[in-house]
Design a protein around this motif. Structure first.
Motif: not given
Length: 388
Positions: A302-313
């Protein structure tokens, strides 16, 4: 080593037992001389007593005769047969004792325990280069588990040898036995799953799937288990699940070769899946080589931060590269990217290897993106540079 010490002890016992045979003649001669000396001493005493008047001549003769009979009796007590009988008894006892001990030890002891010390190096043997050594351990451990069916460690090592020899059914049976003895041991479960999967020709049956879930319950991102589940999803043409599983596996540190293999499967599943909207394609470059061992994170949140929707590492050494964020790499299936109205993309190179920002991280952040009604993947260019 056991047999060497057993042989030495047996020889010592036999030597003690045989001593009467070799020393018997000498002992007999010395004893006879002693008896004769005592006989002569007593005769001299009788002569003195007769001369002093303490004994009559008739009494002296009677006593001399009695001494003679006593001397003969002493010699008769050491008949050869009696002496041989005692010597044989000692010999039989001396030989039977170590033999009985050896039989008892073979029955209830562990004569091969010393030979099994250091057996863990079996896991490092190469079937092509260490064939003789591997066969020796296979025979030794096979004999061991026949005698000690409750030896979980030997079952596990034997399973490893079967696995190296591509005898997958035998390996699965050995690991199953080890599991029955040890309970839920991740190391045993890991190899048992691998053996069952290979024995089934690259398929996960219900039993193997249960093992996989048990491992992931303890180690959620175990890469090999995720890879096997991803391959099974790919076989079922469930490419969304395959991408998600391969992505989780790729999030782990691993050697270059297995990573390349996984990346190939990931890319193929991505190609089969097609465009999954909404999606964001992020091309990432760096102005300087990233720190050695650093980790790259590509995050839609979410804009400004928060729990990610999608992540790649991924390893930062993989740069430059292009990464796609969509529902296939959702952080949480309950809140996929497709549910977001707007997102911002954060690209971070982390020395600490965590998604949380730290001083010294390299970071790039996009403007808010409206993804809800995107009719095609949104393309971004992210350029990373060291912090000033």
């Amino acid at each position: 080593m056991f047999w060497l010490w057993a042989a030495l002890l047996g020889l010592a016992a036999a030597a003690f037992a045989a001593a009467p045979f070799f020393l018997g003649g000498r002992v007999g001669i010395e004893r006879a001389a002693t008896l004769r000396a005592l006989y002569r001493q007593r005769l001299d005493e009788l002569d003195d007593e007769t001369r002093s008047g303490l004994l009559e001549a008739s009494e002296r003769q009677a006593m001399e005769a009695e001494l003679g009979r006593a001397l003969l009796s002493d010699f008769d007590d050491e008949e050869p047969a009696a002496k041989n009988s005692r010597s044989w008894a000692w010999l039989v006892a001396g030989i039977a004792t170590p033999l009985a001990a050896a039989v008892l030890y073979l029955s209830i002891g562990e004569p091969d325990a010393s030979m099994l010390s250091g057996a863990s190096h079996v896991m490092r043997l190469d079937p092509a280069e260490d064939r003789i050594e591997l066969d020796r351990w296979r025979a030794l451990l096979g004999h061991r588990v026949q005698r000690r069916e409750d030896d979980a460690g030997s079952w596990f090592l034997l399973g490893r040898i079967y696995l190296a020899d591509e005898d997958y059914a035998a390996a699965a049976a050995a690991f199953e036995r080890a599991h029955a003895l040890t309970g839920e041991d991740p190391a045993v479960d890991f190899h048992w799953l691998q053996a069952r999967y290979l024995a089934a020709g690259g398929r996960l049956d219900e039993g193997a799937a249960a093992i996989a879930e048990r491992i992931l319950a303890q180690t959620p991102n175990q890469p090999m288990v995720l890879e096997l589940l991803g391959l099974e999803a790919f076989r079922r043409a469930d490419y969304l699940e395959a991408v998600a599983l391969f992505n989780r596996a790729l999030s782990n540190p691993m050697d270059p070769l297995p990573r390349r293999v996984l990346m190939t499967g990931f890319a193929e599943a991505r190609a089969r899946l097609g465009d999954l909207l909404p999606a964001v394609d992020v091309s990432v470059t760096a102005k300087a080589p990233p720190p050695e061992g650093a980790t790259l994170f590509v995050i839609a949140r979410p804009p400004g931060g928060g729990m990610p929707y999608a992540v790649l590492r991924r390893p930062a050494s993989q740069l430059p590269d292009t990464f796609r964020l969509d529902d296939a790499v959702s952080m949480n299936p309950v809140t996929p990217l497709s549910m977001a109205e707007q997102v911002e993309v954060v690209v971070r190179v982390s020395r600490a290897g965590t998604a949380t920002a730290h001083p010294g991280d390299w970071q790039w952040r996009s403007k808010p993106l409206a993804v809800a009604n995107a009719e095609a993947p949104i393309a971004l260019q992210a350029e990373l540079k060291p912090p000033s």
